[in-house]
Design a protein around this motif. Structure first.
Motif, mmCIF file in Angstrom:
data_model
loop_
_atom_site.group_PDB
_atom_site.id
_atom_site.type_symbol
_atom_site.label_atom_id
_atom_site.label_comp_id
_atom_site.label_asym_id
_atom_site.label_seq_id
_atom_site.Cartn_x
_atom_site.Cartn_y
_atom_site.Cartn_z
ATOM 1 N N ASN A 6 0.866 -1.367 -0.090
ATOM 2 C CA ASN A 6 -0.021 -0.149 0.060
ATOM 3 C C ASN A 6 0.810 1.016 -0.088
ATOM 4 O O ASN A 6 0.448 2.252 -0.613
ATOM 5 N N ASP A 7 1.688 1.175 0.397
ATOM 6 C CA ASP A 7 2.835 2.421 0.766
ATOM 7 C C ASP A 7 3.876 2.336 -0.592
ATOM 8 O O ASP A 7 4.564 3.361 -0.367
ATOM 9 N N ALA A 8 3.984 1.268 -1.290
ATOM 10 C CA ALA A 8 4.712 1.540 -2.302
ATOM 11 C C ALA A 8 4.011 0.492 -3.532
ATOM 12 O O ALA A 8 4.423 -0.558 -3.987
ATOM 13 N N PRO A 9 2.937 1.434 -4.126
ATOM 14 C CA PRO A 9 2.348 0.721 -5.119
ATOM 15 C C PRO A 9 3.195 0.390 -6.644
ATOM 16 O O PRO A 9 2.759 -0.164 -7.423
ATOM 17 N N SER A 10 4.098 1.181 -6.834
ATOM 18 C CA SER A 10 5.266 0.823 -7.843
ATOM 19 C C SER A 10 5.981 -0.073 -7.548
ATOM 20 O O SER A 10 6.800 -0.474 -8.531
ATOM 21 N N GLY A 11 6.286 -0.771 -6.437
ATOM 22 C CA GLY A 11 7.113 -1.775 -5.913
ATOM 23 C C GLY A 11 6.854 -3.081 -6.746
ATOM 24 O O GLY A 11 5.861 -3.460 -7.158
ATOM 25 N N LEU A 12 8.091 -3.565 -7.486
ATOM 26 C CA LEU A 12 8.118 -4.676 -8.342
ATOM 27 C C LEU A 12 8.697 -6.020 -7.510
ATOM 28 O O LEU A 12 8.790 -7.050 -7.821
ATOM 29 N N ASN A 13 9.078 -5.908 -6.311
ATOM 30 C CA ASN A 13 9.493 -6.941 -5.536
ATOM 31 C C ASN A 13 8.540 -7.630 -4.672
ATOM 32 O O ASN A 13 7.485 -6.956 -4.287
ATOM 33 N N PRO A 14 8.804 -8.709 -4.459
ATOM 34 C CA PRO A 14 7.675 -9.569 -3.828
ATOM 35 C C PRO A 14 7.005 -9.016 -2.369
ATOM 36 O O PRO A 14 8.107 -8.666 -1.550
ATOM 37 N N PRO A 15 5.897 -8.977 -2.190
ATOM 38 C CA PRO A 15 5.500 -8.624 -0.884
ATOM 39 C C PRO A 15 5.948 -9.633 0.284
ATOM 40 O O PRO A 15 6.226 -10.832 -0.148
ATOM 41 N N LYS A 16 6.002 -9.132 1.522
ATOM 42 C CA LYS A 16 6.325 -10.266 2.550
ATOM 43 C C LYS A 16 5.272 -10.384 3.699
ATOM 44 O O LYS A 16 4.597 -9.137 3.963
ATOM 45 N N ASP A 51 8.884 -12.222 12.921
ATOM 46 C CA ASP A 51 10.237 -12.769 12.736
ATOM 47 C C ASP A 51 10.953 -12.166 11.615
ATOM 48 O O ASP A 51 10.646 -12.588 10.555
ATOM 49 N N VAL A 52 11.718 -10.989 11.816
ATOM 50 C CA VAL A 52 11.924 -10.252 10.551
ATOM 51 C C VAL A 52 13.000 -11.122 9.822
ATOM 52 O O VAL A 52 12.744 -10.971 8.402
ATOM 53 N N LEU A 53 13.945 -11.767 10.302
ATOM 54 C CA LEU A 53 14.834 -12.694 9.504
ATOM 55 C C LEU A 53 14.081 -13.635 8.512
ATOM 56 O O LEU A 53 14.512 -13.795 7.436
ATOM 57 N N LYS A 54 13.027 -14.282 9.383
ATOM 58 C CA LYS A 54 12.276 -15.368 8.600
ATOM 59 C C LYS A 54 11.439 -14.484 7.539
ATOM 60 O O LYS A 54 11.266 -15.318 6.327
ATOM 61 N N ASP A 55 10.943 -13.652 8.036
ATOM 62 C CA ASP A 55 10.032 -12.796 6.674
ATOM 63 C C ASP A 55 10.830 -12.723 5.851
ATOM 64 O O ASP A 55 10.431 -12.769 4.446
ATOM 65 N N GLU A 56 12.207 -12.093 5.697
ATOM 66 C CA GLU A 56 12.948 -12.093 4.548
ATOM 67 C C GLU A 56 13.345 -13.356 3.895
ATOM 68 O O GLU A 56 13.520 -13.183 2.748
ATOM 69 N N GLN A 57 13.464 -14.282 4.537
ATOM 70 C CA GLN A 57 14.149 -15.523 4.172
ATOM 71 C C GLN A 57 13.022 -16.120 3.138
ATOM 72 O O GLN A 57 13.297 -16.789 2.074
ATOM 73 N N ASP A 58 11.734 -15.840 3.822
ATOM 74 C CA ASP A 58 10.782 -16.543 2.993
ATOM 75 C C ASP A 58 10.181 -15.912 1.672
ATOM 76 O O ASP A 58 9.459 -16.373 0.902
ATOM 77 N N ASN A 59 10.738 -14.557 1.674
ATOM 78 C CA ASN A 59 10.101 -13.834 0.472
ATOM 79 C C ASN A 59 11.414 -13.179 -0.058
ATOM 80 O O ASN A 59 11.546 -11.599 0.433
ATOM 81 N N PRO A 60 12.291 -13.485 -0.548
ATOM 82 C CA PRO A 60 13.281 -12.927 -0.972
ATOM 83 C C PRO A 60 13.325 -11.770 -2.159
ATOM 84 O O PRO A 60 12.158 -11.922 -2.803
ATOM 85 N N LYS A 61 13.892 -10.746 -2.071
ATOM 86 C CA LYS A 61 13.689 -9.785 -3.025
ATOM 87 C C LYS A 61 14.538 -10.309 -4.323
ATOM 88 O O LYS A 61 15.470 -10.974 -4.393
ATOM 89 N N ILE A 62 13.896 -10.051 -5.502
ATOM 90 C CA ILE A 62 14.350 -10.600 -6.746
ATOM 91 C C ILE A 62 14.872 -9.760 -7.828
ATOM 92 O O ILE A 62 16.085 -9.595 -8.297
ATOM 93 N N LEU A 63 13.898 -8.509 -7.769
ATOM 94 C CA LEU A 63 14.589 -7.323 -8.717
ATOM 95 C C LEU A 63 15.783 -6.668 -7.886
ATOM 96 O O LEU A 63 15.570 -6.220 -7.089
ATOM 97 N N SER A 64 16.803 -6.373 -8.686
ATOM 98 C CA SER A 64 18.065 -5.956 -8.239
ATOM 99 C C SER A 64 18.280 -4.622 -8.797
ATOM 100 O O SER A 64 18.819 -3.623 -7.962
ATOM 101 N N HIS A 65 18.056 -4.443 -9.969
ATOM 102 C CA HIS A 65 18.524 -3.279 -10.797
ATOM 103 C C HIS A 65 17.945 -3.178 -12.324
ATOM 104 O O HIS A 65 17.577 -4.291 -12.554
#
Length: 375
Positions: free
Chosen positions: A110-120, A125-139
């Protein structure tokens, strides 16, 4: 006119060049610069040079410097198919600035409607949230192509995607948690990195077409998969597509069958045992006759449709004298043709304490060996 100078010394069976720099050959006049790092076709760069409007961002977003060099140079080379060098000049990207790219790199929400990386999923558990939903778009790398009058006529894009996601996240107490996860963990025939890249690219094209500050010109778009940050070979381009002027959707993709292999490695032996054996013999000869230098030999081989198209070798040594350098250069020049066919460009670099001090190259076009000692 400005030409980088060197001293040309003729030695039997080879050409020996002592120069101040082994990098690109540069020829400059009042209007254009030609930059050559290979024997392939070159783009003219119109003066004055304009740097990428997102300059510096790629260094923050892509971890492996080999990826940065590969994605920039290979995108330019791939673009020649749609923007021929005799009709277009090259310019770094002038439209996708840091704000646009960073908006795409956000996680969609909702705060990043143009975002193209997967929501989490927020589980606490902040670490597990990132592990389960890795960012894919890098540049997203942009390159522009202009006609001879300086008017933009085409845009090339490389959508750079993570094969590995490096995590660094803080919890509520301010403690930093780090980890690394592989994006594609399924044991199937589907590359999840490529699949995700194809899913988000239509949104990128639509955003570009809806931006009134970006000219409506043809777009050549590619998907690039980065390698591990510590890998000695770069990642690879996965697929390409072409979007004509006036269109905002992708109709079809074409696979790009180019891939780097490292020497020594099991994957190279399985693909091309002959080249692997040739390199092993080359390494053993150097280590036998120059044992006092304690040399290490590594190779990067580029294959297109399983055919070797480029070979680069690093011979690293802790220290080397001028006399030892000349002897090693001469020795390599007598062995370089045994590494591959006469049609494969070969570069052997001698590295002393992380600095290149000598180069031997085989030019398959001219059928000549060139040797450079760098002062």
């Amino acid at each position: 006119m400005f030409i980088k100078k060197g001293i040309l010394i003729f030695i039997p069976s080879l050409v020996f060049l002592v120069s101040c720099n082994n990098n690109d050959q540069i020829i400059k006049n009042e209007e254009n610069i030609s930059v050559s790092s290979t024997q392939e076709d070159l783009y003219q760069i119109k003066q004055p040079v304009k740097f990428n409007v997102s300059r510096g961002l790629i260094l923050n977003n892509i971890d492996n410097s080999l990826d940065i060099n590969n994605i920039e140079m290979e995108l330019m080379q791939l673009s020649t198919k749609y923007f021929p060098v005799d009709k277009y000049t090259f310019q770094e990207g002038q439209y996708l600035d840091k704000t646009i790219i960073n908006q795409w790199l956000e996680r969609k929400g909702n705060d990043a409607p143009s975002g193209l990386n997967p929501p989490k999923n927020e589980t606490g558990d902040v670490l597990k949230d990132e592990q389960d939903n890795p960012k894919i778009l890098s540049h997203v790398l942009e390159q522009n192509f202009l006609n001879k009058n300086g008017k933009i006529k085409g845009i090339s894009l490389a959508i750079s995607l993570n094969e590995f996601y490096n995590i660094q996240v803080a919890d509520k107490k301010g403690l930093i948690h780090t980890d690394e996860v592989k994006v594609d963990v399924n044991n199937d025939d589907v590359n999840d990195v490529e699949k995700y890249g194809k899913e988000i690219t239509n949104k990128i094209i639509k955003d570009i077409r809806n931006n009134k500050d970006i000219p409506d010109v043809p777009i050549f778009l590619t998907l690039y998969q980065e390698t591990h940050e510590n890998n000695i070979i770069p990642g690879m381009f996965l697929a390409e597509t072409f979007i004509p002027k006036g269109q905002n959707q992708i109709s079809k993709w074409t696979n790009i069958d180019k891939r780097y292999y490292a020497f020594p490695s099991n994957s190279l032996s399985e693909l091309d045992r002959i080249s692997s054996n040739n390199l092993t013999n080359f390494k053993e000869d150097i280590q036998k006759y120059f044992k006092n230098l304690n040399p290490k030999v590594f190779g990067r081989l580029l294959y297109k449709t399983d055919q070797l198209t480029n070979l680069k070798i690093d011979v690293s040594t802790p220290t080397i004298t001028d006399v030892e350098l000349i002897a090693l250069l001469q020795f390599i020049s007598t062995r370089i043709n045994s590494l591959s066919s006469d049609y494969t460009p070969i570069t052997v670099s001698i590295i002393d304490e992380k600095q290149t001090v000598g180069i031997v190259t085989w030019d398959p076009t001219k059928k000549e060996i060139y040797t450079h000692a760098i002062q």
